[in-house]
Design a protein around this motif. Structure first.
Motif, PDB file in Angstrom:
ATOM      1  N   TRP A  84       0.828  -1.210   0.000  1.00 26.88           N
ATOM      2  CA  TRP A  84       0.000   0.000   0.000  1.00 26.88           C
ATOM      3  C   TRP A  84       0.863   1.261   0.000  1.00 26.88           C
ATOM      4  O   TRP A  84       0.353   2.356  -0.140  1.00 26.88           O
ATOM      5  N   GLY A  85       2.139   1.128   0.204  1.00 19.99           N
ATOM      6  CA  GLY A  85       3.034   2.276   0.158  1.00 19.99           C
ATOM      7  C   GLY A  85       3.080   3.061   1.459  1.00 19.99           C
ATOM      8  O   GLY A  85       2.516   2.658   2.472  1.00 19.99           O
ATOM      9  N   PRO A  86       3.750   4.210   1.427  1.00 20.95           N
ATOM     10  CA  PRO A  86       3.998   4.977   2.656  1.00 20.95           C
ATOM     11  C   PRO A  86       2.752   5.647   3.256  1.00 20.95           C
ATOM     12  O   PRO A  86       2.772   6.028   4.423  1.00 20.95           O
ATOM     13  N   ASP A  87       1.669   5.789   2.489  1.00 18.31           N
ATOM     14  CA  ASP A  87       0.462   6.417   3.027  1.00 18.31           C
ATOM     15  C   ASP A  87      -0.504   5.413   3.649  1.00 18.31           C
ATOM     16  O   ASP A  87      -1.562   5.790   4.142  1.00 18.31           O
ATOM     17  N   GLY A  88      -0.153   4.144   3.642  1.00 13.33           N
ATOM     18  CA  GLY A  88      -1.002   3.124   4.244  1.00 13.33           C
ATOM     19  C   GLY A  88      -0.762   3.014   5.745  1.00 13.33           C
ATOM     20  O   GLY A  88       0.365   3.151   6.221  1.00 13.33           O
ATOM     21  N   ARG A  89      -1.822   2.797   6.505  1.00 14.85           N
ATOM     22  CA  ARG A  89      -1.741   2.581   7.951  1.00 14.85           C
ATOM     23  C   ARG A  89      -2.682   1.450   8.334  1.00 14.85           C
ATOM     24  O   ARG A  89      -3.676   1.189   7.646  1.00 14.85           O
ATOM     25  N   HIS A  90      -2.388   0.797   9.438  1.00 15.63           N
ATOM     26  CA  HIS A  90      -3.261  -0.252   9.967  1.00 15.63           C
ATOM     27  C   HIS A  90      -3.704   0.161  11.366  1.00 15.63           C
ATOM     28  O   HIS A  90      -2.873   0.453  12.223  1.00 15.63           O
ATOM     29  N   ILE A  91      -5.001   0.220  11.559  1.00 16.65           N
ATOM     30  CA  ILE A  91      -5.578   0.596  12.850  1.00 16.65           C
ATOM     31  C   ILE A  91      -5.994  -0.676  13.565  1.00 16.65           C
ATOM     32  O   ILE A  91      -6.700  -1.516  12.995  1.00 16.65           O
ATOM     33  N   ASN A  92      -5.555  -0.827  14.805  1.00 15.52           N
ATOM     34  CA  ASN A  92      -5.852  -2.022  15.592  1.00 15.52           C
ATOM     35  C   ASN A  92      -6.502  -1.613  16.913  1.00 15.52           C
ATOM     36  O   ASN A  92      -5.998  -0.725  17.598  1.00 15.52           O
ATOM     37  N   ILE A  93      -7.614  -2.249  17.242  1.00 15.48           N
ATOM     38  CA  ILE A  93      -8.229  -2.029  18.552  1.00 15.48           C
ATOM     39  C   ILE A  93      -7.445  -2.907  19.529  1.00 15.48           C
ATOM     40  O   ILE A  93      -7.667  -4.112  19.633  1.00 15.48           O
ATOM     41  N   ALA A  94      -6.496  -2.303  20.214  1.00 18.26           N
ATOM     42  CA  ALA A  94      -5.589  -3.042  21.095  1.00 18.26           C
ATOM     43  C   ALA A  94      -6.281  -3.429  22.408  1.00 18.26           C
ATOM     44  O   ALA A  94      -6.051  -4.508  22.942  1.00 18.26           O
TER      45      ALA A  94
END
Length: 136
Positions: A84-94
């Protein structure tokens, strides 16, 4: 959260942990008194340079794991899928005391324009990922 000053400074071996507890107690009291939801951001511990980390959990808490134990919900933001490249992020409900946790999703941003979540780019990447992996 490290910019928030405790009501009193403590000394000793566990002073940092006790000061953090004081800060969060005061913030919780303030929010309850004003009937507000309160959001506090805290940095995680640093990973190894050059290594991607997609899923950020409570174990990644920087200075004091008791922060994670006291909060109602903690969200970890890690690197998105590599393709997804440098603008991709993954959000995790920790952490989530009242609902599901240890689940997450990937999003695309547009950091050049200071946009954390770009719906169109996210939908495009999800569609491309489905095509790539042959799922509908």
């Amino acid at each position: 959260d490290e910019g928030v000053i405790p009501p009193e400074h403590r000394k000793g071996e566990s002073s940092e942990r006790l000061e953090a507890q004081d800060i969060y107690k005061e913030l919780k009291t303030f929010a309850a008194k004003k009937q507000l939801f309160l959001w506090v951001c805290a940095q995680t511990k640093r990973g190894k340079s050059g290594q991607r980390k997609m899923i950020v959990t409570g174990d990644d808490s920087a200075t004091d794991i008791s922060k994670i134990r006291r909060c109602a919900m903690a969200i970890g933001i890690g690197d998105g899928p590599e393709d997804w490249g440098p603008d991709g992020r993954h959000i995790n409900i920790a952490v989530h005391r009242y609902d599901k946790m240890n689940c997450g999703w990937s999003v695309m941003g547009d950091f050049e324009r200071a946009i954390f979540y770009d719906r169109e780019k996210t939908m495009e990447m999800l569609k491309n990922t489905k095509k790539k992996h042959g799922s509908d």
